[in-house]
Design an enzyme around this catalytic site. Structure first.
Site, PDB file in Angstrom:
ATOM      1  CD1 TRP A 101      -2.367  -2.103   1.395  1.00  0.00           C
ATOM      2  CD2 TRP A 101      -3.377  -0.367   0.406  1.00  0.00           C
ATOM      3  NE1 TRP A 101      -3.629  -2.509   1.035  1.00  0.00           N
ATOM      4  CE2 TRP A 101      -4.277  -1.455   0.430  1.00  0.00           C
ATOM      5  CE3 TRP A 101      -3.790   0.838  -0.176  1.00  0.00           C
ATOM      6  CZ2 TRP A 101      -5.550  -1.383  -0.097  1.00  0.00           C
ATOM      7  CZ3 TRP A 101      -5.067   0.917  -0.703  1.00  0.00           C
ATOM      8  CH2 TRP A 101      -5.934  -0.186  -0.664  1.00  0.00           C
ATOM      9  CE1 TYR A 143     -10.888  -3.554  -0.715  1.00  0.00           C
ATOM     10  CE2 TYR A 143      -8.933  -2.164  -0.649  1.00  0.00           C
ATOM     11  CZ  TYR A 143      -9.842  -2.917  -1.366  1.00  0.00           C
ATOM     12  OH  TYR A 143      -9.733  -3.013  -2.727  1.00  0.00           O
ATOM     13  CB  CYS A 204     -10.318  -3.556  -6.289  1.00  0.00           C
ATOM     14  SG  CYS A 204      -9.442  -2.098  -6.899  1.00  0.00           S
ATOM     15  CG  ASP A 227      -2.961  -5.784 -12.112  1.00  0.00           C
ATOM     16  OD1 ASP A 227      -2.736  -6.736 -12.887  1.00  0.00           O
ATOM     17  OD2 ASP A 227      -2.070  -5.007 -11.733  1.00  0.00           O
TER      18      ASP A 227
END
Length: 322
Positions: A101, A143, A204, A227
């Protein structure tokens, strides 16, 4: 299982056709050879398809851990444990040497200060300087914050509102699986529309839904953007890991892990990785053992997880599009 083939598929793949990892390789091949070329947010460019699913049976400790390249499953596990704390600052990750991150706050720091500080130096300063970490290491309500502390607001008089007690979705799901296993509402949601603009990266892997059938816990994960080369190997492991932990906490057997992707893509600068990985074949059947049952879903430690029969082929790398 996706049985898609192409003239470029290695003939020897027939001997491992039923290996669960072949689904992943078929998806990668389909995107690279048939995907629509698009200009994306990062400016790198992608090849993309819309809508795809993968299914993995987790019975017997099986996990969707890729073997056609090395996946650093301990890093992905540390990230999942960090999510479950509700933490939004990268400092606890950097302290463990986890940098997945770091690129987002680093990009913000460089843009706002004009500094050309290296990634390594930035991460070291995050660890060593608490004030610097507070100023530059926070990602916003990403998240884990949504998972365990979804914000609520209550009336404060005269048309005003104040922050109420946050909603712990993880605990709610664990409790609902114990008390009402046949419910169709076992959901953990990360897509908080009101707070997307405050996040370094909107979620995501956004929606997890759990289902109980014949004493087995199934999980479906919906991922809006994926991805496939760099992100999906981590997402598959982490989603199945969360399912395994919740199953242990609720005394359920392992069922299926179902991954569903919306915009599923490869970046144009990942060609070397993709071409090499598509020449490789799966190796063995990795298994996860959880050697301790903690008192709660939030009490797992990295040492609680042991992977058996993991003999991956060599590491493959590609640039991260930020």
């Amino acid at each position: 299982m996706d049985r898609t083939t192409s003239p470029t598929e290695p003939a020897s793949a027939d001997c491992v056709r039923d290996h669960p990892e072949m689904q992943y390789l078929a998806l990668m091949r389909r995107i690279w050879t048939q995907g629509t070329r698009q200009v994306d947010r990062t400016g790198v460019g992608t090849r993309s398809i819309f809508g795809h699913s993968l299914r993995f049976d987790l019975a017997g400790g099986a996990m969707p851990l890729l073997t056609t390249k090395r996946v650093f499953w301990k890093t992905a596990t540390r990230e999942m444990l960090w999510f479950l704390t509700g933490e939004t600052n990268i400092r606890p990750l950097c302290e463990q040497g986890v940098q997945i991150w770091t690129d987002w706050p680093l990009a913000r720091f460089r843009a706002e200060t004009g500094s050309d500080i290296s990634r390594e130096a930035f991460a070291q300063r995050i660890v060593e300087d608490a004030d610097f970490a507070v100023r530059w290491g926070d990602l916003g309500p990403v998240y884990g914050k949504q998972w365990v502390d979804w914000p609520t607001f209550v009336p404060a008089g005269e048309g005003l509102f104040r922050r109420g007690e946050g909603i712990d979705q993880i605990s709610q799901v664990v409790n609902s699986l114990r008390e009402n296993p046949t419910s169709r509402r076992h959901i953990v949601e990360g897509w908080n529309v009101a707070e997307l603009d405050q996040m370094a990266l909107p979620p995501c892997h956004k929606t997890y839904q759990f289902q109980v059938a014949y004493g087995r816990l199934n999980c479906a994960l919906y991922q809006r953007s994926c991805d496939v080369a760099l992100g999906l190997p981590f997402n598959l492991w982490a989603g199945a890991l969360l399912q395994r932990m919740i199953a242990q906490q609720t005394d359920l057997q392992q069922g299926e892990f179902v991954w569903m992707g919306g915009d599923v893509h490869l970046y144009e600068n990942q060609g070397d990785l993709v071409e090499e990985q598509l020449t490789r074949l799966p190796q063995g059947q990795p298994r996860l053992e959880i050697i301790r049952k903690p008192e709660s879903i939030f009490a797992y430690r990295i040492d609680d997880f042991v992977v058996h029969d993991y003999k991956p082929l060599g590491k493959l790398t590609a640039p991260v599009a930020v």
